[in-house]
Structures are given as C-alpha cells and as structure tokens.
Design a protein around this motif. Structure first.
Motif, mmCIF file in Angstrom:
data_model
loop_
_atom_site.group_PDB
_atom_site.id
_atom_site.type_symbol
_atom_site.label_atom_id
_atom_site.label_comp_id
_atom_site.label_asym_id
_atom_site.label_seq_id
_atom_site.Cartn_x
_atom_site.Cartn_y
_atom_site.Cartn_z
ATOM 1 N N ALA A 98 0.229 3.624 8.734
ATOM 2 C CA ALA A 98 0.559 3.022 10.024
ATOM 3 C C ALA A 98 -0.551 3.267 11.036
ATOM 4 O O ALA A 98 -0.917 2.386 11.822
ATOM 5 C CB ALA A 98 1.884 3.575 10.540
ATOM 6 N N LEU A 99 -1.129 4.478 11.010
ATOM 7 C CA LEU A 99 -2.223 4.794 11.921
ATOM 8 C C LEU A 99 -3.492 4.029 11.554
ATOM 9 O O LEU A 99 -4.173 3.464 12.416
ATOM 10 C CB LEU A 99 -2.506 6.303 11.905
ATOM 11 C CG LEU A 99 -1.595 7.186 12.753
ATOM 12 C CD1 LEU A 99 -1.843 8.656 12.431
ATOM 13 C CD2 LEU A 99 -1.827 6.935 14.240
ATOM 14 N N SER A 100 -3.816 4.001 10.265
ATOM 15 C CA SER A 100 -5.087 3.406 9.851
ATOM 16 C C SER A 100 -5.050 1.882 9.909
ATOM 17 O O SER A 100 -6.054 1.243 10.226
ATOM 18 C CB SER A 100 -5.467 3.865 8.438
ATOM 19 O OG SER A 100 -4.526 3.399 7.495
ATOM 20 N N SER B 16 0.824 -1.207 0.000
ATOM 21 C CA SER B 16 0.000 0.000 0.000
ATOM 22 C C SER B 16 0.857 1.255 0.000
ATOM 23 O O SER B 16 0.544 2.243 -0.678
ATOM 24 C CB SER B 16 -0.925 0.001 1.224
ATOM 25 O OG SER B 16 -1.800 -1.104 1.200
ATOM 26 N N LEU B 17 1.934 1.243 0.765
ATOM 27 C CA LEU B 17 2.814 2.395 0.863
ATOM 28 C C LEU B 17 3.453 2.703 -0.490
ATOM 29 O O LEU B 17 3.482 3.862 -0.932
ATOM 30 C CB LEU B 17 3.894 2.120 1.916
ATOM 31 C CG LEU B 17 4.983 3.176 2.098
ATOM 32 C CD1 LEU B 17 4.386 4.526 2.478
ATOM 33 C CD2 LEU B 17 5.982 2.712 3.172
ATOM 34 N N VAL B 18 3.959 1.687 -1.159
ATOM 35 C CA VAL B 18 4.584 1.886 -2.464
ATOM 36 C C VAL B 18 3.556 2.391 -3.477
ATOM 37 O O VAL B 18 3.799 3.355 -4.210
ATOM 38 C CB VAL B 18 5.248 0.580 -2.951
ATOM 39 C CG1 VAL B 18 5.729 0.729 -4.394
ATOM 40 C CG2 VAL B 18 6.402 0.192 -2.043
ATOM 41 N N LEU C 162 6.410 -1.016 9.640
ATOM 42 C CA LEU C 162 7.446 -1.715 8.892
ATOM 43 C C LEU C 162 8.765 -1.632 9.645
ATOM 44 O O LEU C 162 9.101 -0.586 10.218
ATOM 45 C CB LEU C 162 7.616 -1.095 7.504
ATOM 46 C CG LEU C 162 6.457 -1.253 6.520
ATOM 47 C CD1 LEU C 162 6.784 -0.526 5.222
ATOM 48 C CD2 LEU C 162 6.163 -2.719 6.244
ATOM 49 N N ALA C 163 9.513 -2.732 9.597
ATOM 50 C CA ALA C 163 10.868 -2.704 10.122
ATOM 51 C C ALA C 163 11.686 -1.729 9.282
ATOM 52 O O ALA C 163 11.385 -1.510 8.099
ATOM 53 C CB ALA C 163 11.477 -4.106 10.066
#
Length: 953
Positions: free
Chosen positions: A779-781, A742-744, A786-787
C-alpha cells in the motif's frame, strides 16, 4: 581498441587467478577487455562456476557491457545466479533475498533515489528534524529549506556509509555533532516507519545483515570464492568493508587507476586502492600495471602524462598519494602528423568564442574530416554552466544538433512548458493567485509559469478541441464539490489525445535521439506527476484539499525539481547519439572515448570540499582518518578530473575557452596557464586534418534483456501500449487489481520460504501477520489500497491455498526462481513461482489470481502456455533436469484449481523462434499493431490517445 592478442601485462592479469591482485590500469590500456577475458578464463579454463565469482562494476551500463562481452566469449554462458552489477544492485539483491532476517524492513519497501530522499527529508524537515533538541546547531547558513534538506541528506548518507553509530554522537560535547546523531536516529525511525531505503542505507543494511548473522554470512562467503572489483579507486569505506567481510578465500582482484579517482564527493576514498596491497601479508598481493594505451595519439598521451607531472609541480607534490606510472602509446599509434593533435580554440568574447567553435565544427564536417557530429564530444565540469548553455544554444541555432541530457534544460523545453501551463490554467482561480504572488523568493517561478501559460495559450489558439476540453475541465474543477475520479496523471493522458501532444506521441522511434527528445521528455513528465501523487498520496482532486495540493505541486515540488535539475533521456543503446555533438560532464565521460574531445571549463580552479563537519565525525567515531594532506586534496582532485577529460581523446584534443584575463572566473585559470601557453594555436595557421583518420564512435552493442510477461506478452497484446510504457517508460496509473495479485503472491511466497526453511509448523501462526505486513508495504509503495471486501478475498485465496493444497508443497525445491539465458543478440529472462520435484524430474507451477478459464482455447490461457513452454526450456538449461509438467494454479478455485500442460519440444522450438521474432520487431521499432479487445482498452491509460474513449467524459 585493445588488440585481439593480449600484451604481456594483460596476459599476466588474465591468467593470475588465485590470491589478491591489484591491476593498475591507465586510460585506454584495455582494462575492460582484460577483465572480461580474465572472467572467461576462470570459467572456461579453470572450471570455476560463474555464480562463485562476484564482479562489482561502477555503473549498471558497465555491468551490461561486461555481461554482453562475456556471453560472446563463453558458449552457453549461464547467466542464472551470476553476481555482476554495481555494489548497490548486489547489496539490494542480498537484502531482498534475506528479508526474513531483517526485522525492520518489509517486502515491497520503497527504494528512494536522490530526489526522493531529499523530498522525504523536506516533508519532515520543520515538524520532524526541526523538533530535535540541537537541530539549529547544524551549519546550514542562510539557506532555503530545500538546500538545507540537500545538505542534511549528504550528512545522513555520510554517517550511513561510514557506519557511524548515531547514539555515540549524542555524548559528544560539540552540539553540531550531537545534532547529527539526533537527526540520524530520527531519520532511521522515519525509514522504518515508512518502509523505505535510500542508496546509502542499502549498503549499510546489507553489511549489518551479513555482520550480524553468521549463517547468512557463511552462505555468501561460500558462494563468493572469487571477487573482481572494477574502478576500485572510486569505492568508499563501506564497500571496502563488504569486500573483505565477504571474501574468505582472499581471491580478490581489484582493478582501477588512482589517477582517475573522481568521486570523493560521494564518499569514495583513494586510500582503498593505494593501501590495497598492505591489507595482505608482505609480497602476497601481486601488482600488475597496464600502461600501453591503445586509444590516443602519442602527442595526446604525452600531454596528459605531462599534466600529471610537469604541470602539477608548480602547485603541489603528489608524494606517496599517487602510483607512479608512465603511459605509453601502442605501436600502431606511433605516427606523426603535420597538424598537432593537441590544439586550442578560443575567443575574446563569449560570442566570438561560440562563433569560432561553430566554424571549427563546420569545417570538420564540410571538409569530410568527420562524417557524423557524434564523433565530437565537449567535456565540461558542469553542462549547466552559463558558458556551456550559451554555446549549446548558439550551436543549435546554427544547425549543429546538441545532445546534452544533463544540462538542466528539461523544464525549458516547449512540450514541458505546454503541459505545465495547461495544468495550471485548469485551476483558473488558483492560477490567478499564484501569478499575483510578489514574494521575492517566488519571483522566478512566477516568471516561469507566465512563460508556460504563453506557450499553452498559443497551442490552445490553434486547437479548438483542446480549448473546449480545457474549458470543460476548468469549469468542473472551479465548481468542484467533493472529489473528482482522477488526479494529475490521468489529466495528462487525456491531453495526449490533442494534436500538439499526439504529434509528439506519434514520433517514430527509429529516428535519432534529438528527434525523440520531446516524447522522451513527456515520458519523464508522467513519472514526475506520478511520483508527486505517490509521495503526497494524491489519488483524486478534492475540493477540501485542492489548494493545499496545488501549493505542494506548483510552489514546492516543481520549484525543488528545477533547483535540483532533471536529466533528459540518455540512450544506453547508442554510445553517442548519431547526428549530435555530445555535451557531457567530465564525470559522465568516465570510461568513454571519442575521436575528437573538446575540453572547456578552463575557468575552473582547485576548490576545497566543504565536508568539515563530517570529517570531524569520521576522525573521532570511525577508523577512517585524514589520509591525504587536507591542504593538497583540492589539487589532487582537480588534476585527476582533467586527466580523465584529456585522456578521453583518441585523435584530437582541443582545449577551448572564451578568454577572460583578470577577475573572477579568469580563463584560462592559473592552473591551466602553463599548459595553455604550450599548446599550438588553431587560429594561427590554417591547420588541415586530412592526415587524421577520425573513425566512427564505437558501437554500444549491449545485449538487452527481454521477459515473456513484461515484453513478449505485452507487445503481442498491443504494440502501441508496449511502445509507450515499456520502451518509452511512461508511467502507468496503478489499479487495485495489481495490488490484489501482488499481495496474494507475496504472502504465498512467504509460505514457500517457510517450507524451504523447514518451518512448516510456524506458517499457521504467522500467516495473517505476513499478509498484513505485505499489505502495508505494498500500500505504501504502490500508493494503492484495497476495499475491505477485496482485502478479505485476498486473504481467502491465501488461506485456501494453505489449508487445501499441502500436496503442492511436497518436494518443493525453490520459489521465485529467476531465469536468465543469453540468446544470440539478446538475453531471455523469466521468473517461476515454484519449482518442485525429486531427482532429475521437476514440475513448474505458476500461480494466478484471476478467474480460471472455462475453455482451453482461451487466448490468455494459450499465452500462459507459451510462457510455460519457454520457462520449461530455461529450467532445463539451468538445472540440467527434465520438466515433466507445467501447471497453472488458480487461487480463486477451491475445488479444481489446476490446469496442466505437457512439455512439448516442438512448441518450445516454435516459441523460441516466435520470441526472437518479437524481440527483433521491438528492436526494429515496429509499433504498428494494437489490440482489438475493447475490454483491454477500458482501463488502459492510452484510451484517450487511441480514441477509444472521449477525453471530455
């Protein structure tokens, strides 16, 4: 049902396209059919593009019904980019599509529902709101913290929906009003800090975006050439402002019935519909009144007409606060029966009343007057009232199934108590302490947990394997040093492997909704635990935080959920579940109809709405002032509420109550007494219903939506997994790879958006900031992190794409392309990462974060090709272009990231047939297959249930 050929008033409404129109539509007068035919006329006969018509509905279910009916009227109806939905969903779409212009909101923001919002306020109550200088001035009274949080939520929502500037409130001389201003400013800071929105701020955010950005507003004003607003009597102030802000053409058609306005408690104002015509120059707004009722027997229509006129005159005068109308029956309803279609059923005691209601229902069924209990609906002001609960339990104990999802019985169900009892028992040292708590405020919870434990012990006594597992986990958690590798939701999935729960999970979904109640409730419970873990940031159970976490779960979270009430499952695909008598609130019944309606709550009286402080603020700080006389409002709302109830009946209306002649909760109350005395008494004569033709309840026939990734692929991979997570809605436990992808994707979407805005030069400067903002929002939702090495790898993927793939950007036409296409009996959905090309030829590009397959025979790669072939078809249907290439772009590959496919018409035809076949299997509840890939099972939450992993380990 409305006749196929519109009547004169309906035809006028359907064919009046230009300019403002007010359609005043009484109950059963064919409002929805008129709206659908008006929309079809605009598209088919006037060549208006569907994307240029905004249609706002009151509920998502109403929107689905309208889309279903429109798509059956318009061949090849293009669902792409249509705006048909609730105000909230339309505003949410506008917000999501324009996040770049909203500085205080990041992608992946959390949208809070009603409970989320109240719990969020509760979490910040004492050490946030409570620290504001004037907070103690607020009129909370002697209430607990949860009730105070609920009241504060109502205050904050009211300020948002009326667009009150909180800074202005700080200058007031009234400390209560100052306190509201302080609370709203602090709440807005909390929302921004935590990247959250609630339902009230969705609309406020959309309005501020449009009002403050002339270019964005101009874009939507150009888009929305025509507006159709359903249930206009239940719109609020900000919704009216949005309508008039968005409409440049003033082609606004509003439809509603002032007599059916029931949502003042949510901020709705009747003045919107009563004053609509005055918003335009004199005589430019056309008024059309629909009064021919195709639903109800003439006597029922006569009764509720009289309710609004003769029976109301004893208490108040409508004056100018009602559009005068007289509903008339259609010609095909003009029949007379010996048995009156309006009756009363009662008893001298609660028990006698329940017995007589049961006998009445049994007689209807045994005589063959009805063929299914779902032809009967009971309507109450509240289904959680003691009378309603008593009646529901009595009927179920006597063999009459009840469907009452809003009765707040969720936590009383055996399967829920079993889970909660076992979960508490796993923490034996904590269990002992909580049961010994003798605080008065916690007394009811102790009794509840004791009853949960009783049920769980009975289940464990019958299942030695479960007892062994509980013992194993109990010792592990009692002797815990450090952290477990699981939290509550994973424990819950381990429970599903044992007989009591497995039998529930195995429920055949082709059974009726009453038989599915237990499995549906377990699905809801997984979401309750998952939400707790998310909002309290519980990833594992730690020895250091164990007691604090358990206190939050068992002393706070469950207690607040029980106070607020959890609704059980409601099946949208069925109008009324087969085999069950429906117990519904009057609000819930809005827009519905039943052959037999039994109306209770005759103890009800007109009550004053307790919103005095908000009204003071509205009067001083908004352009809204008192519209209806304050002393009359309680009567107006009361009469409208029961008008809605009475007008749901098609053939038989029954008023019912246990008689209580004096004192509090007198039944029937004085408001009903005149009507009650004039109604025929069912008990006086042996009335026969042979003359009545009680038809089956109407079929829902809503077209459901299916997407390749989340439906077809998931079902084909494992139908058991699909059944649990997609069909039933069990909560999946998030894993890091979801966040990585999702981040990418989100950051690459930012890159594409900048290119489409002709801001390519700004990408390098903003790339890391976009990436970090997306990470924080996700990260909140998702409550996942992630490491450092994984986060760095994600950034490498993004930079590699930006630095080495500029040729991919050439001729980019659109990113995140939503696709929607109506098939014969379902709607096909999809989303494409990027569409590029010039003229009439385009390419589809889909980005992948996984490893690039080494073989073209790879099973996942073949699945992706199927998806792209289907998307090619949808793109060609949407844009009228030819798809020349379909590409997968593997972001993990630096040198050769692309796999290309040619469009294959034959494959597309095969895929569309295969797609339809899978949908038909889903709708036939065929969940007989499971994956044979052990690697897929390794991280699946169902591995315990499927015996692919031992729950002890």
């Amino acid at each position: 049902m409305v006749k196929v050929v519109p009547n004169e008033a309906q035809e006028e409404a359907i064919t009046t396209i230009e300019g403002p129109v007010l359609i005043s539509a009484g109950p059963g007068t064919g409002k929805t059919a008129t709206l659908v035919n008006r929309y079809a006329n605009m598209v088919t006969n006037h060549g208006i593009n569907p994307e240029n018509i905004l249609m706002a509905t009151f509920t998502e279910k109403a929107a689905k019904e309208i889309v279903t009916r429109i798509s059956s009227l318009i061949p090849d109806f293009d669902l792409n980019d249509v705006y048909i939905g609730t105000f909230h969903s339309i505003c949410l779409r506008i917000v999501r599509d324009n996040l770049a212009f909203i500085p205080n909101l990041k992608k992946s923001f959390t949208l809070m529902d009603d409970f989320d919002q109240k719990y969020f306020i509760y979490q910040n109550f004492n050490y946030g709101f409570g620290k504001q200088p004037h907070f103690n001035a607020l009129p909370f009274g002697n209430r607990g913290i949860w009730d105070k949080s609920s009241i504060l939520a109502d205050f904050l929502n009211g300020l948002a929906e009326e667009q009150i500037n909180p800074s202005e409130l700080l200058m007031d001389t009234d400390p209560q009003i100052v306190a509201l201003g302080e609370a709203k400013l602090f709440y807005d800071e909390l929302l921004e800090k935590n990247n959250r929105l609630d339902f009230a701020t969705i609309q406020a955010t959309a309005f501020e975006l449009l009002n403050n950005n002339s270019e964005v507003l101009a874009e939507y004003q150009s888009l929305f050439q025509y507006m159709m607003i359903d249930e206009y009597q239940d719109t609020n102030a900000i919704q009216e402002r949005l309508i008039f802000l968005l409409s440049k053409t003033k082609n606004i058609c509003v439809v509603g019935d002032d007599d059916q306005s029931m949502y003042r408690f949510r901020g709705a104002t009747i003045r919107n519909i009563l004053e609509f015509t005055s918003k335009f120059p004199t005589e430019t707004c056309k008024e059309i009144t629909l009064t021919t009722n195709y639903r109800s027997a003439p006597e029922i229509i006569g009764f509720y007409n009289k309710w609004m006129t003769d029976y109301s005159e004893e208490f108040f005068d409508w004056d100018k606060f009602r559009i005068e109308k007289h509903i008339v029956p259609s010609e095909d309803k003009n029949y007379k029966s010996l048995t009156p279609p309006v009756l009363k059923v009662y008893g001298d005691t609660l028990e006698k009343w329940a017995e007589r209601v049961r006998d009445f229902l049994l007689r209807l069924m045994e005589n063959g007057d009805i063929t299914n209990y779902n032809q009967v609906a009971f309507l109450f002001r509240s289904v959680s009232n003691n009378n309603a609960k008593f009646l529901a339990n009595y009927l179920e104990e006597n063999g009459i199934p009840i469907y009452s999802p809003r009765s707040k019985m969720f936590f009383e169900r055996a399967e829920i108590k079993a889970v909660i009892g076992i979960m508490l028992h796993l923490f034996s040292d904590y269990e002992e302490k909580i049961l010994e708590d003798d605080a008065e405020w916690f007394h009811d919870m102790v009794k509840y947990y004791e009853s949960c434990l009783d049920i769980s012990f009975e289940i464990m006594d019958e299942d030695s394997d479960l007892e062994e597992w509980v013992s194993y986990r109990m010792k592990e958690l009692s002797n815990l040093k450090g952290n477990t590798d699981y939290a509550f939701t994973r424990l819950l999935y381990q429970l599903f492997t044992f007989d009591y729960f497995k039998e529930i999970i195995d429920t055949d979904l082709s059974s009726g909704v009453a038989d599915q109640r237990a499995i549906r409730n377990l699905a809801i419970l997984t979401n309750i635990f998952a939400k707790f873990e998310s909002i309290e940031r519980v990833e594992v159970i730690s020895s250091e935080k164990k007691v604090n976490t358990l206190n939050k779960l068992f002393r706070t979270y469950f207690r607040f959920l029980m106070q607020g009430g959890i609704e059980e499952y409601q099946d949208e695909s069925e109008y009324a579940p087969s085999g069950c008598v429906s117990f519904m609130t009057i609000h819930q019944s809005k827009g519905m109809e039943f052959p037999i309606v039994i109306t209770d709550s005759l103890y009800d009286i007109p009550r004053k709405d307790n919103t005095t402080l908000l009204n003071e603020v509205y009067n001083q700080y908004s352009d809204r002032n008192n519209f209806e006389p304050e002393d009359e409002i309680k009567y107006f709302d009361f009469w409208r509420r029961y008008y809605v109830a009475f007008s749901r009946a098609e053939d038989l209306l029954v008023l019912t109550t246990p008689i209580k002649e004096t004192g509090q909760s007198q039944a029937p109350s004085k408001s009903f007494s005149t009507a009650w005395n004039e109604i025929a008494d069912y008990h006086e004569k042996n009335w026969s219903f042979e003359e009545f033709n009680f038809k089956p309840v109407k079929s829902s026939n809503l077209k459901q939506s299916y997407a390749f990734t989340s439906d077809i692929s998931k079902y084909e991979r494992c139908s058991i997994e699909y059944k649990i997570f997609r069909e039933l809605g069990f909560s999946e436990i998030r894993i890091g790879s979801t966040l990585f992808g999702s981040l990418v994707h989100q950051t690459i979407e930012d890159v594409h958006d900048a290119i489409l805005r002709n801001e390519t030069e700004s990408i390098e400067t903003n790339l890391e900031n976009w990436f970090e903002n997306n990470y924080q929002g996700l990260a909140l939702s998702e409550h996942s992190y992630l490491a450092p090495n994984s986060k760095a790898a994600a950034m490498r993927y993004v930079k590699n794409y930006f630095e080495n793939s500029r040729e991919m950007w050439e001729n980019i036409r659109e990113s995140e392309v939503r696709l929607s296409y109506p098939m014969k009996d379902f709607i096909l959905n999809g989303c494409i990462d990027m569409l590029k090309g010039k003229g009439d030829t385009v390419e589809i590009v889909d980005f992948k974060t996984g490893d690039k397959p080494t073989s073209m025979t790879d099973e996942m790669l073949q699945s992706y090709e199927k998806q792209l072939q289907v998307y090619a078809h949808l793109v060609e249907e949407k844009y009228g272009v030819e798809v020349s290439k379909m590409k997968l772009y593997y972001l993990s590959e630096a040198d050769n990231p692309i796999i290309s496919f040619d469009k294959d018409v034959k494959k597309i035809e095969e895929m569309m047939v295969e797609f339809a076949d899978v949908v038909h299997k889903i709708e036939a509840n065929d969940y007989s297959t499971r994956t044979s890939d052990p690697s897929h099972c390794a991280e699946c939450d169902l591995r315990y249930y499927c015996k692919r992993s031992s729950p002890i380990k």
